[in-house]
Design a protein around this motif. Structure first.
Motif, PDB file in Angstrom:
ATOM      1  N   ARG A 251      13.398 -61.732 -90.129  1.00  0.00           N
ATOM      2  CA  ARG A 251      14.316 -63.084 -89.046  1.00  0.00           C
ATOM      3  C   ARG A 251      13.396 -63.274 -88.575  1.00  0.00           C
ATOM      4  O   ARG A 251      13.104 -64.192 -87.953  1.00  0.00           O
ATOM      5  N   MET A 252      12.692 -62.048 -88.312  1.00  0.00           N
ATOM      6  CA  MET A 252      11.682 -62.455 -87.299  1.00  0.00           C
ATOM      7  C   MET A 252      10.557 -63.359 -87.213  1.00  0.00           C
ATOM      8  O   MET A 252       9.647 -63.983 -86.636  1.00  0.00           O
TER       9      MET A 252
ATOM     10  N   ARG B 127      25.415 -53.330 -90.275  1.00  0.00           N
ATOM     11  CA  ARG B 127      24.988 -54.026 -90.001  1.00  0.00           C
ATOM     12  C   ARG B 127      25.950 -54.532 -88.292  1.00  0.00           C
ATOM     13  O   ARG B 127      25.349 -55.683 -88.098  1.00  0.00           O
TER      14      ARG B 127
ATOM     15  N   LYS C 299      27.133 -54.814 -84.618  1.00  0.00           N
ATOM     16  CA  LYS C 299      27.103 -54.249 -83.469  1.00  0.00           C
ATOM     17  C   LYS C 299      28.523 -52.390 -83.720  1.00  0.00           C
ATOM     18  O   LYS C 299      27.138 -51.934 -82.472  1.00  0.00           O
ATOM     19  N   PHE C 300      29.499 -52.098 -84.018  1.00  0.00           N
ATOM     20  CA  PHE C 300      29.772 -51.149 -84.057  1.00  0.00           C
ATOM     21  C   PHE C 300      28.820 -49.662 -85.085  1.00  0.00           C
ATOM     22  O   PHE C 300      28.744 -49.095 -84.038  1.00  0.00           O
TER      23      PHE C 300
ATOM     24  N   PHE D  35      25.505 -44.960 -84.685  1.00  0.00           N
ATOM     25  CA  PHE D  35      23.735 -44.935 -84.755  1.00  0.00           C
ATOM     26  C   PHE D  35      23.497 -43.963 -83.790  1.00  0.00           C
ATOM     27  O   PHE D  35      22.948 -42.814 -83.309  1.00  0.00           O
ATOM     28  N   SER D  36      23.847 -44.944 -82.454  1.00  0.00           N
ATOM     29  CA  SER D  36      23.553 -44.246 -80.989  1.00  0.00           C
ATOM     30  C   SER D  36      24.142 -42.888 -80.389  1.00  0.00           C
ATOM     31  O   SER D  36      23.209 -42.245 -79.599  1.00  0.00           O
TER      32      SER D  36
ATOM     33  N   LEU E 268      26.001 -49.793 -84.883  1.00  0.00           N
ATOM     34  CA  LEU E 268      24.850 -49.524 -83.846  1.00  0.00           C
ATOM     35  C   LEU E 268      25.074 -48.734 -82.641  1.00  0.00           C
ATOM     36  O   LEU E 268      25.026 -47.380 -82.567  1.00  0.00           O
ATOM     37  N   GLY E 269      26.591 -48.959 -82.649  1.00  0.00           N
ATOM     38  CA  GLY E 269      26.654 -47.765 -81.642  1.00  0.00           C
ATOM     39  C   GLY E 269      27.147 -46.823 -82.373  1.00  0.00           C
ATOM     40  O   GLY E 269      26.834 -45.501 -81.518  1.00  0.00           O
TER      41      GLY E 269
ATOM     42  N   PHE F 276      18.648 -52.297 -91.928  1.00  0.00           N
ATOM     43  CA  PHE F 276      18.350 -52.462 -90.857  1.00  0.00           C
ATOM     44  C   PHE F 276      17.051 -53.171 -90.212  1.00  0.00           C
ATOM     45  O   PHE F 276      17.107 -53.499 -89.897  1.00  0.00           O
ATOM     46  N   LYS F 277      15.939 -53.196 -90.702  1.00  0.00           N
ATOM     47  CA  LYS F 277      14.377 -51.914 -89.954  1.00  0.00           C
ATOM     48  C   LYS F 277      14.771 -53.638 -90.977  1.00  0.00           C
ATOM     49  O   LYS F 277      13.337 -54.805 -89.885  1.00  0.00           O
TER      50      LYS F 277
ATOM     51  N   PHE G 209      24.607 -46.154 -71.319  1.00  0.00           N
ATOM     52  CA  PHE G 209      24.419 -47.173 -71.892  1.00  0.00           C
ATOM     53  C   PHE G 209      25.701 -48.334 -72.141  1.00  0.00           C
ATOM     54  O   PHE G 209      25.463 -49.730 -73.190  1.00  0.00           O
TER      55      PHE G 209
ATOM     56  N   ASP H 245      15.946 -57.453 -89.926  1.00  0.00           N
ATOM     57  CA  ASP H 245      14.369 -57.921 -88.564  1.00  0.00           C
ATOM     58  C   ASP H 245      13.315 -58.258 -89.102  1.00  0.00           C
ATOM     59  O   ASP H 245      13.321 -59.554 -88.414  1.00  0.00           O
ATOM     60  N   ALA H 246      12.295 -57.646 -89.736  1.00  0.00           N
ATOM     61  CA  ALA H 246      11.016 -57.737 -89.682  1.00  0.00           C
ATOM     62  C   ALA H 246      11.705 -60.163 -90.610  1.00  0.00           C
ATOM     63  O   ALA H 246      10.069 -60.042 -90.068  1.00  0.00           O
TER      64      ALA H 246
END
Lengths: 250, 290, 320
Positions: free
Chosen positions: C318-319, C166, C168-169, C174-175, C171-172, C311-312, C186, C315-316
């Motif tokens: 929180r939105m 969860r 930033k690390f 995953f990318s 996320l990196g 993750f998904k 990026f 986000d849903a």
């Protein structure tokens, strides 16, 4: 006037083939510049050089008075030049939201704080019309959605210059109209756009200035109206008339 | 230079030739299929065992066996490709990577375990010797020289095949660009099957020579594959000439290490070389700098 | 939150197990937790970042040997464990520089080679490691404390893995898995993150290695660098499903059950069977059990959906 973005006499050689030969280009802030030319003219190579993923063989790229060629793509991105890819390359198994968050978290000089990231990402997705797809994996999106997702990912890095590599190729007329609108919106926010494009209609509708490349050589530059009447350009695109006449006899 | 040293050098070059031949096969399969075959070393092992069997049971000369194993393993290679690799060939890159590692590693484990069950004792080489020769005061085994000659001839034949024939050209075309090759109408799947079987046959043929000189055990497959990795990285990824030289370097280095530091240290040298080359020159000795 | 509650509940039950008289179950859960920790820590590099580190058991072995050697020198357990994980982390950092110059299958093969390198070293450095005969550590019955320690490390690894996913690390990472070149363009600091991921994943593996040897009071090259110990965590992660935390758990339970009921009956062909499982996984189920059509909805209904696609969903929520 100090130049915003300037490419000075750029050449790029790939194993004996000159992909770019002495190309110079300067871009004023807040403008839309088109780069056109037949296949293999070196358009994407030019983009790769501006965005820092390729080094020019000779020549240099100057952005706001700083030499950016040689910095590498990550630093160029943080300085404010973001791009999309001709053959789309979103992060496939990640959601649209995550794709944009990567731009937000890594691509900016001052990263967005963790708490603000989701809201910011949502705003950007809204701008490109993907607010309904935030939790969908990128690989499940349609081509036009993937292209918009790439634009969103690039916008997330808060760019000053956006490089669009054939964003409308492969799209149908309705989708093209939508994408053109999106691009206009982006420009209104003060972002400079350089676009490589095949579809002349789009270039004519959007660009203020057009640069024409053919076999790595810059053959014309001017307003879209000037360029389409330029003899060298017509020849590059459809061949000279003499050729056309001679062919039946040959 | 002492006679001992020259003997060592000859032994090392010989071992290197065998590595080079097998690694060359691995390079071809990787280039064409984009799949690193982790079971590649096992085919050398199987080739060794087969030629050993041919020698012991039928009295077939190992040099003849080295030729005989080629068609046998080409058939096996096509089978392997159709059964295990063709089904995953069209996956997107990341999935292809994971699937190919799982499949080839699984196949390797399977082959080794089954072979080990039936072949309990290590095979200690074929006692096939020709009268030795004396060159400039140094006694050299003529078996070894003949092996070297054979390997050289095979490598040349392969190079010619790739350069001159239609299939060979197709293979090189696919290595350079899969999409482009598809566009000009090269039947990717059929050429892939062939390339894979050629790679396998080269490994098996190298195995036939291996058994004339060294001990063969069923579990040597994976360590061998790692040696090929070292050879391929040494020579530069995708460079065919490079992989032959990489093989020679590794062979000589291994032989010298075994002589000067003790045989138990020889298995480490491949990995040490790999790490060194990755630090100093990651594009390999013969690879092009980016 | 459902995610955490389920696991807290599970851990309370497991912690109570020794007091309920399941002494055989305790040994079994101990080994399961060791495998699970290995599988989960492997997954940070293998699943999140997409680099198949076939040499993950190197860290386990390093941890085991360091602990054993230091215990024999008279150091107490905690000092030994501390040294074990520091050494493993240092080794991971050191080796990450050359290894991450390789990608894809080359990386996988090279890491696999790493195991045999370290194995040969332990066999050859007889004075330090006891050679191929291995070394014994001070005897004693440590089953119960070892059990709780491993449960603790396993729980900590889960929290670690969850928070990495969860962050930033994460996320990196995953990318990098999806497209390393684009990730780099990026601004993802790919080299740093790759090294960091390897170091992080080495820590739990070396710790359970140390606890394992303390409990077993014996370590040999074969027992910590063998093929089975190298491959089973990876098979667990792949079989369960990589990149999601529930995957390694499902895989670990499944494989441990198979080992328990099949291995004892069939003494031969264990590796061949592992091989067959790998081949079948590669051909038919690269996403693992938790991603198959039949299992995914079931897991989501159990309230573990958050773990499958946390993750998904986060986000849903929180939105809205």
């Amino acid at each position: 006037m100090s130049r915003f973005l300037e490419c000075r006499k750029i050449s790029k050689v790939f194993g004996g083939i000159k992909a770019l030969n002495n190309v110079s280009l300067s871009v004023a802030p807040h403008s839309i510049v088109g780069v056109i030319g037949p296949n293999g003219a070196g358009k994407t190579t030019l983009f790769n050089i501006i965005s820092g993923s390729l080094l020019p063989s000779t020549g240099e790229v100057i952005f706001k008075g700083k030499r950016i060629s040689g910095m590498g793509p990550a630093r160029v991105c943080r300085l404010g030049i973001a791009r999309t890819y001709q053959l789309v390359r979103p992060f496939n198994s990640l959601s649209a939201m995550e794709n944009v968050m990567i731009g937000l978290a890594f691509g900016r000089a001052e990263p967005v704080a963790r708490r603000a990231r989701v809201a910011e990402a949502f705003k950007i997705l809204q701008m490109v019309g993907l607010e309904g797809k935030t939790n969908h994996a990128a690989e499940g999106l349609t081509l036009v959605e993937k292209k918009h997702l790439e634009i969103a990912r690039a916008l997330a890095t808060a760019p000053q210059i956006l490089l669009l590599d054939e964003v409308v190729s492969g799209l149908n007329p309705t989708e093209i109209t939508r994408t053109v609108d999106t691009i206009k919106q982006i420009q209104k926010r003060g972002i400079t756009i350089i676009m490589v494009e095949h579809i002349l209609k789009v270039v004519m509708a959007l660009c203020e200035r057009v640069v024409v490349l053919n076999y790595g050589v810059q053959i014309a530059e001017g307003t879209p109206e000037q360029v389409v009447l330029d003899e060298a350009v017509i020849e590059a695109y459809i061949g000279s008339f003499e050729d056309a006449e001679e062919k039946p006899h040959a | 230079m002492s006679a001992d040293f020259i003997q060592l050098l000859v032994g090392g070059i010989l071992l290197g030739g065998i590595y080079g031949l097998a690694a060359f096969g691995l390079s071809i399969t990787f280039g064409v299929l984009n799949v690193l075959n982790l079971a590649h070393g096992d085919f050398l092992m199987l080739g060794s065992l087969l030629s050993y069997g041919l020698f012991v049971w039928l009295g077939i000369n190992p040099f003849v066996a080295a030729i005989l194993v080629i068609p046998a393993f080409m058939v096996l290679g096509v089978g392997f490709y159709l059964l295990l690799l063709k089904p995953i060939a069209d996956k997107p890159p990341h999935q292809l990577l994971v699937a190919s590692i799982l499949v080839t590693l699984g196949a390797s484990l399977f082959i080794e375990d089954i072979t080990a069950y039936f072949w309990e004792r290590p095979v200690t080489g074929i006692s096939y010797t020709l009268p030795p020769m004396e060159v400039a005061g140094v006694v050299i085994s003529s078996t070894r020289l003949l092996v070297l000659l054979f390997i050289f001839a095979l490598a040349c034949a392969m190079q010619l095949y790739l350069k001159k024939t239609f299939v060979g050209k197709s293979i090189r075309a696919i290595v350079q660009g899969r999409e482009g090759a598809k566009v000009v109408g090269i039947p990717i799947s059929r050429v892939s099957a062939l390339a894979f079987s050629i790679g396998m046959a080269l490994a098996a043929s190298a195995g036939a020579f291996y058994v004339t000189l060294f001990t063969v055990t069923p579990v040597m497959g994976i360590p061998l594959t790692i040696k090929y990795l070292c050879v391929v990285v040494l020579g530069g990824l995708g460079s065919i000439v490079g992989s032959v030289f990489g093989g020679l370097i590794l062979g000589v280095a291994e032989t010298l290490t075994a002589y000067y530091c003790g045989a138990e240290w020889a298995p480490t040298i491949a990995f040490v070389l790999l790490i060194l080359i990755l630090i100093v020159r990651p594009e390999g000795l013969f690879g092009a700098k980016k | 939150m459902v995610f955490y509650s389920v696991f807290v509940l599970l851990w309370i039950i497991l912690a109570a197990l020794p007091w309920l008289g399941f002494s055989y179950g305790v040994v079994w859960i101990f080994l399961l937790a060791v495998s699970f920790t290995l599988a989960l820590s492997y997954d940070i590099v293998g699943g999140y970042m997409g680099y198949m580190n076939l040499g993950h058991s190197t860290f386990f072995g390093l941890g085991a040997y360091t602990t054993a050697i230091l215990l024999n020198q008279g150091f107490n357990l905690f000092t030994s464990l501390l040294a074990a994980f520091l050494l493993a982390a240092f080794f991971a950092a050191l080796i990450s520089y050359p290894l991450f110059r390789l990608r894809g299958a080359y990386f996988a093969l090279a890491t696999f080679g790493l195991i045999s390198l370290i194995e040969v070293l332990t066999v050859n450095l007889r004075d330090l490691t006891g050679g191929s005969g291995g070394i014994s550590t001070p005897p004693g019955n440590h089953m119960l404390p070892a059990y709780y320690m491993v449960l603790g490390v396993a729980a900590a690894t889960m929290v670690l893995s969850h928070s990495v996913a969860r962050s930033k690390f994460g996320l990196g990472l995953f990318s990098i898995r999806e497209d390393e070149e684009v990730a780099q363009s990026f601004g993802v600091p790919t080299s740093l993150y790759k090294g960091l991921a390897l170091v992080i994943s080495s820590v739990p593996a070396s710790l359970v290695g140390g606890i394992y040897v303390w409990n077993m009071t014996y370590v040999s090259p074969e027992s910590v660098f063998g093929l089975e110990i190298a491959l089973s965590p990876i098979i667990m992660a792949m079989l369960g499903g990589t990149g999601v935390m529930i995957g390694p758990l499902v895989g670990a339970v499944f494989i441990t059950l198979v080992q328990e009921f099949l291995w004892t009956k069939v003494p031969y062909f264990h590796l061949a069977m592992y091989g067959t499982v790998l081949v079948l996984l590669g051909l038919f189920m690269p996403g693992g059990i938790v991603r198959t059509r039949w299992v995914k909805p079931f897991i989501q209904r159990l309230g573990l959906g958050e773990a499958v696609e946390y993750f998904k969903n986060v986000d849903a929520e929180r939105m809205s």
